[in-house]
Design an enzyme around this catalytic site. Structure first.
Site, short mmCIF file in Angstrom:
data_model
loop_
_atom_site.label_atom_id
_atom_site.label_comp_id
_atom_site.label_asym_id
_atom_site.label_seq_id
_atom_site.Cartn_x
_atom_site.Cartn_y
_atom_site.Cartn_z
N GLU A 180 -4.34 -29.13 7.95
CA GLU A 180 -5.42 -28.72 7.06
C GLU A 180 -5.67 -29.79 6.00
O GLU A 180 -4.71 -30.33 5.46
CB GLU A 180 -5.08 -27.38 6.41
CG GLU A 180 -4.94 -26.24 7.41
CD GLU A 180 -4.60 -24.90 6.78
OE1 GLU A 180 -4.51 -24.83 5.54
OE2 GLU A 180 -4.44 -23.92 7.53
N ARG A 200 -0.28 -18.65 9.43
CA ARG A 200 -0.03 -20.08 9.31
C ARG A 200 -0.45 -20.74 10.62
O ARG A 200 -0.20 -20.21 11.71
CB ARG A 200 1.45 -20.37 9.02
CG ARG A 200 1.88 -20.06 7.59
CD ARG A 200 1.21 -20.97 6.59
NE ARG A 200 1.68 -20.77 5.22
CZ ARG A 200 1.11 -19.97 4.32
NH1 ARG A 200 0.06 -19.25 4.69
NH2 ARG A 200 1.59 -19.87 3.09
N HIS A 221 -9.13 -21.58 5.25
CA HIS A 221 -7.93 -20.98 4.65
C HIS A 221 -8.30 -20.19 3.39
O HIS A 221 -7.82 -20.47 2.30
CB HIS A 221 -6.89 -22.05 4.33
CG HIS A 221 -5.49 -21.49 4.26
ND1 HIS A 221 -4.37 -22.24 4.57
CD2 HIS A 221 -5.02 -20.26 3.92
CE1 HIS A 221 -3.28 -21.49 4.41
NE2 HIS A 221 -3.66 -20.30 4.01
#
Length: 335
Positions: free
Chosen positions: A270, A241, A289
């Site tokens: 993000e 994370r 991601h």
């Protein structure tokens, strides 16, 4: 009467069809160009009449849940549960299910891809070739560093960390150091992993890989002091994370040469802002991601999450529960 389920992330058609055979399904589809906030608002409104929900990538707040008196279970298509207030869900007796096993190997592949691509400058040099800069034999300016035989430090030796240790030790003959709340005796036996304090791991590792969940205790676990404790030729890898790393401190450390580079699949915000300094750094590999983003794994995650939800609504779920105390409480009441 069939339960009502809100779907707030696109599901494979076969998974959606199976859900429709077992529940009344409300599908939230974001309009093209719609903001993340608009989807969150729509989810909050839809939960009012829902018994369950399935999705990912939207923060589900206590305020949203407070408006949903029938809500019994939520199933997230992820292993991480940081988009939820777990204590609030537990207090309300709402089961939160997640998908911790099906993405382990794919995510470990991504982490090791970041190790290799950062060490061997794969992205940087691929762009160099495409830009027409390859005019003859390469020299030291294009050299990377070896991965095999180096020391990898894994912060968090759970499922994914263990799969990473297996790749490192058995595939690349790497020395494995790790930190973890509890000893991982299986990894110690199989891969020669050695449990150390974080400070020792940072000072000895050539690659520092973060594999812990985001909690109040792990937020900004890696800041300026920790980056300064690393070797100057070390590479930081984060595919857990983004907020586990103080991004401003990381940018400063990369700019100053405090560490050699970073391989990042996650960021504090993000999508990553287009003006982020990270995007202009040649010693940074930045991915969008993609940890578990393969066709096979994402389908398996959706299938697992759907099965989790149906089982939870029926009171039969016994695995993949992020707050198992809720299930224990409900079973105690049944006797």
């Amino acid at each position: 009467m069939l339960p009502t389920i809100v779907v707030y992330k696109k599901l494979p058609q076969d998974v959606l069809d199976d859900l429709r055979r077992q529940a009344q399904v409300v599908v939230l589809e974001a309009e093209p160009g719609a903001s993340h906030e608009a989807l969150a608002d729509a989810l909050g409104a839809a939960l009012v009449d829902a018994d369950g929900a399935i999705g990912a990538s939207v923060k589900v707040t206590p305020q949203m849940v407070a408006r949903a008196p029938r809500l019994k279970a939520i199933s997230t298509i992820s292993v991480g549960v940081d988009n939820f207030d777990l204590a609030d869900l537990t207090a309300r007796g709402i089961v939160l299910a997640h998908t911790p096993d099906v993405l382990t190997e794919s995510t470990a592949d991504t982490v090791f891809a970041l190790v290799l691509s950062s060490a061997r400058r794969v992205v940087d040099l691929a762009e160099w070739v495409k830009a027409g800069q390859w005019h003859g034999s390469i020299g030291p300016e294009q050299y990377g560093v070896d991965v095999h035989g180096k020391t990898i430090g894994i912060v968090g030796l759970g499922r994914i960390g263990g799969a990473l240790a297996r790749r490192a030790a058995l595939g690349f003959n790497m020395r494995v150091l790790y930190t973890n709340r509890h000893p991982n005796e299986a990894a110690e036996r199989a891969f020669g992993a050695r449990r150390v304090e974080l400070g020792e791991l940072l000072s000895q590792s050539d690659f520092v890989c973060l594999q812990v969940p985001l909690t109040p205790q792990t937020r900004h676990l890696i800041g300026a002091a920790e980056l300064h404790a690393m070797k100057r030729n070390a590479i930081l890898i984060n595919a857990s994370r983004g907020a586990i790393v103080d991004e401003a401190a990381l940018i400063e450390a990369l700019s100053a040469g405090t560490i050699a580079g970073a391989g990042l699949d996650v960021f504090e915000q993000e999508p990553l802002a287009t003006n982020s300094p990270l995007l202009s750094m040649r010693n940074v590999v930045a991915l969008p991601h993609i940890g578990s983003a393969t066709h096979e794994t994402r389908h398996a995650m959706a299938r697992c999450a759907a099965e989790n939800l149906i089982e939870a609504l029926a009171g039969r779920l016994t695995r993949n529960i992020a707050n198992p105390e809720v299930v224990a409480r409900l079973r105690a009441r049944a006797y």
